[in-house]
Design an enzyme around this catalytic site. Sequence first.
Site, PDB file in Angstrom:
ATOM      1  N   HIS A  57     -10.170  -5.913  -2.725  1.00  0.00           N
ATOM      2  CA  HIS A  57     -11.538  -5.889  -1.474  1.00  0.00           C
ATOM      3  C   HIS A  57     -12.270  -4.684  -2.411  1.00  0.00           C
ATOM      4  O   HIS A  57     -12.206  -3.867  -2.398  1.00  0.00           O
ATOM      5  CB  HIS A  57     -10.593  -4.780  -0.564  1.00  0.00           C
ATOM      6  CG  HIS A  57      -9.942  -5.613   0.072  1.00  0.00           C
ATOM      7  ND1 HIS A  57      -9.964  -6.497   1.222  1.00  0.00           N
ATOM      8  CD2 HIS A  57      -8.608  -5.542   0.390  1.00  0.00           C
ATOM      9  CE1 HIS A  57      -9.008  -7.042   2.013  1.00  0.00           C
ATOM     10  NE2 HIS A  57      -8.055  -6.370   1.309  1.00  0.00           N
ATOM     11  N   GLU A  68       0.594  -1.205  -0.243  1.00  0.00           N
ATOM     12  CA  GLU A  68       0.269   0.395   0.136  1.00  0.00           C
ATOM     13  C   GLU A  68       0.560   1.134   0.136  1.00  0.00           C
ATOM     14  O   GLU A  68       0.812   2.403   1.036  1.00  0.00           O
ATOM     15  CB  GLU A  68      -1.107  -0.364   0.806  1.00  0.00           C
ATOM     16  CG  GLU A  68      -1.675  -1.417   0.983  1.00  0.00           C
ATOM     17  CD  GLU A  68      -2.971  -1.088   2.312  1.00  0.00           C
ATOM     18  OE1 GLU A  68      -2.470  -1.104   2.976  1.00  0.00           O
ATOM     19  OE2 GLU A  68      -3.803  -2.252   2.414  1.00  0.00           O
ATOM     20  N   ASP A  96     -12.754  -9.776  -1.750  1.00  0.00           N
ATOM     21  CA  ASP A  96     -13.164 -10.219  -1.159  1.00  0.00           C
ATOM     22  C   ASP A  96     -14.442  -9.353  -1.708  1.00  0.00           C
ATOM     23  O   ASP A  96     -13.837  -8.190  -2.234  1.00  0.00           O
ATOM     24  CB  ASP A  96     -13.461 -10.273   0.706  1.00  0.00           C
ATOM     25  CG  ASP A  96     -12.411  -9.099   1.432  1.00  0.00           C
ATOM     26  OD1 ASP A  96     -12.784  -7.772   0.156  1.00  0.00           O
ATOM     27  OD2 ASP A  96     -11.796  -8.704   2.567  1.00  0.00           O
ATOM     28  N   GLU A 107      -5.711 -10.095  -2.218  1.00  0.00           N
ATOM     29  CA  GLU A 107      -6.935 -10.326  -0.655  1.00  0.00           C
ATOM     30  C   GLU A 107      -8.474 -10.250  -1.053  1.00  0.00           C
ATOM     31  O   GLU A 107      -9.096  -8.971  -1.159  1.00  0.00           O
ATOM     32  CB  GLU A 107      -6.556  -8.592  -0.253  1.00  0.00           C
ATOM     33  CG  GLU A 107      -5.103  -9.240   0.093  1.00  0.00           C
ATOM     34  CD  GLU A 107      -4.609  -7.918   0.748  1.00  0.00           C
ATOM     35  OE1 GLU A 107      -5.589  -7.847   1.723  1.00  0.00           O
ATOM     36  OE2 GLU A 107      -3.484  -7.466   1.013  1.00  0.00           O
ATOM     37  N   ASN A 111       2.618  -4.725  -3.412  1.00  0.00           N
ATOM     38  CA  ASN A 111       0.887  -4.605  -3.122  1.00  0.00           C
ATOM     39  C   ASN A 111      -0.228  -3.904  -2.918  1.00  0.00           C
ATOM     40  O   ASN A 111       0.001  -2.797  -2.319  1.00  0.00           O
ATOM     41  CB  ASN A 111       0.846  -6.045  -1.936  1.00  0.00           C
ATOM     42  CG  ASN A 111      -0.640  -6.738  -2.060  1.00  0.00           C
ATOM     43  OD1 ASN A 111      -1.260  -7.655  -3.117  1.00  0.00           O
ATOM     44  ND2 ASN A 111      -1.323  -6.459  -0.689  1.00  0.00           N
TER      45      ASN A 111
HETATM   46  O1  9MR Z   1      -7.251  -8.845   7.912  1.00  0.00           O
HETATM   47  C1  9MR Z   1      -6.345  -8.281   8.734  1.00  0.00           C
HETATM   48  C2  9MR Z   1      -7.227  -7.810  10.029  1.00  0.00           C
HETATM   49  O2  9MR Z   1      -7.905  -9.252  10.696  1.00  0.00           O
HETATM   50  C3  9MR Z   1      -6.614  -7.167  10.829  1.00  0.00           C
HETATM   51  O3  9MR Z   1      -7.033  -6.126  11.773  1.00  0.00           O
HETATM   52  C4  9MR Z   1      -5.702  -5.447   9.650  1.00  0.00           C
HETATM   53  C5  9MR Z   1      -5.255  -4.517   9.824  1.00  0.00           C
HETATM   54  O4  9MR Z   1      -5.555  -3.656   9.255  1.00  0.00           O
HETATM   55  O5  9MR Z   1      -5.258  -6.010   8.937  1.00  0.00           O
HETATM   56  C6  9MR Z   1      -6.196  -7.092   7.577  1.00  0.00           C
HETATM   57  O6  9MR Z   1      -5.247  -7.191   6.612  1.00  0.00           O
HETATM   58  C7  9MR Z   1      -5.449  -6.159   5.836  1.00  0.00           C
HETATM   59  C8  9MR Z   1      -3.629  -6.738   4.698  1.00  0.00           C
HETATM   60  O7  9MR Z   1      -2.856  -6.572   6.016  1.00  0.00           O
HETATM   61  C9  9MR Z   1      -3.822  -6.194   3.842  1.00  0.00           C
HETATM   62  N1  9MR Z   1      -4.630  -4.822   2.604  1.00  0.00           N
HETATM   63  C10 9MR Z   1      -5.932  -4.464   3.431  1.00  0.00           C
HETATM   64  C11 9MR Z   1      -6.104  -5.607   4.768  1.00  0.00           C
HETATM   65  C12 9MR Z   1      -7.808  -5.334   5.080  1.00  0.00           C
HETATM   66  O8  9MR Z   1      -7.520  -4.609   5.764  1.00  0.00           O
END
Ligand code: 9MR
Length: 456
Positions: free
Chosen positions: A243, A166, A273, A271, A207
């Site tokens: 997402h 990011e 969803d 990722e 990513n």
């Molecule tokens: O799925 C992850 C969640 O359990 C955490 O609380 C969150 C914290 O920022 O991060 C989520 O995963 C993220 C991923 O690492 C990067 N892209 C966005 C994802 C969803 O927030």
Amino acid sequence: MRTSRTSRTFGNLLRAGLAGLVVGVGLFAAGAAPAHAADTPLRDLAAAQGKVIGTAVTGSKLTGTYGDLAGSQFSSLTPGNAMKWGTVEPTRGSFNWTEADQIVAFAQAHGQQVRGHTLVWHNQNPSWLTNGTWTPAQLSSLLQNHISTEVGRYKGEIAAWDVVNEPFNEDGTYRSTIWYDGLGSDYIANALTWAHAADPNAKLYINDYNVEGVNAKSTALYNLVKDLKSRGVPIDGVGLQAHLILGQVPSSLQQNIQRFADLGVDVAITELDIRMALPSDSTKLAQQKADFKSVVAACVAVSRCVNVTVWGFTDSDSWVDSTFPGYGAATPYDANYAPKPAYYGIAEALGSTTTPPPTGACTAAYSVGSQWNTGFTGQVTISCSGASLSSWHVSWTYGAGQQITQAWNATCSQSGTAVSCANASYNGTVADGSSVTFGFNASWSGSNPVPAVTLS
Ligand code: 9MR
């Protein structure tokens, strides 16, 4: 060791059990699931297309049904949180690899790849790092050590690393982070170079989210990758997080994947969803199936798109619900591990021709209310879940001489032992998630058994 056999057997048992329940209580499920051939696991379908299908996982959940499905359906695992800096080094110099090791061991036991996630990010860093005051040289050295330590620990065991996560704002400028603010944009090239030194065989990715379609952010990523390639920096792939929101798959997704592929890098959907406003219903679930299918199909269509990973495979293990109140149901399995239409959308995009089981049903349930020595009041409730009706007809056969004398909220007739009831003009519609009840008076003598009813 693969466990697909176990999982498929479980699925069949589950279906058989549900069918038995419906028959046992004298209900008729309109369109009840027929026994059908065991579904080919997604990982086998993906392999036949030359693709890898993955899921993010939580290490502590990798037992029981969650473990069976994670191990049997997917050919790649991404630790959802276990490899993030804040998890692995919560105190400076004190490491906790427990969950990361567990996931890597599980993946190896199930013949799966691991996508390492993630080395350089602005979130989920340890507070000792974010609260510290560092010179650029110190910051650079901390980052190099982190990357060398973590990538080195898993050298040879990680197929691909999300090295940088990011880095961009929505308008394509660099995001202000501890890394960009302290080190400038060179932190990206340096991180890739350090990761490559620690594990020369791991594929190294950048990513990001909202880079699925062609837009300002994905174009900034494109220009960065092009620049890194021209400078000889080790960059192997881009991760499009995906997402997404129901009904909003970018129309330029495949074109965008293709333009990255044409730069000479791999692409992964990392990722995936697709969230919806709750509650879900059959219309939304059908749209979600179409959306999952189109995302996977876009990857299948581009040879350098190598992996599609869902960010959690079950609605019971998704970040969406807590992050977007009122939204959820974003993954291919429901919270009870039943495959949703989205699952079959993925399977179809991967070439499956298995007919998905019906996704919902309407049922009719007969019950006796008050009963006196010559008569009784009965009622039938028609309920729909994941399906709906615009008219209905319920029939049954009385086996002990019962005779309908009067009905309300339906038009009923009886000929011999056969009873037939149709909706009234005002209650033919049974919406998804709702029910309609009609009642009747009848006579009886001797016994008054509950008949099996048929809804049509
Ligand atoms: O799925 C992850 C969640 O359990 C955490 O609380 C969150 C914290 O920022 O991060 C989520 O995963 C993220 C991923 O690492 C990067 N892209 C966005 C994802 C969803 O927030």
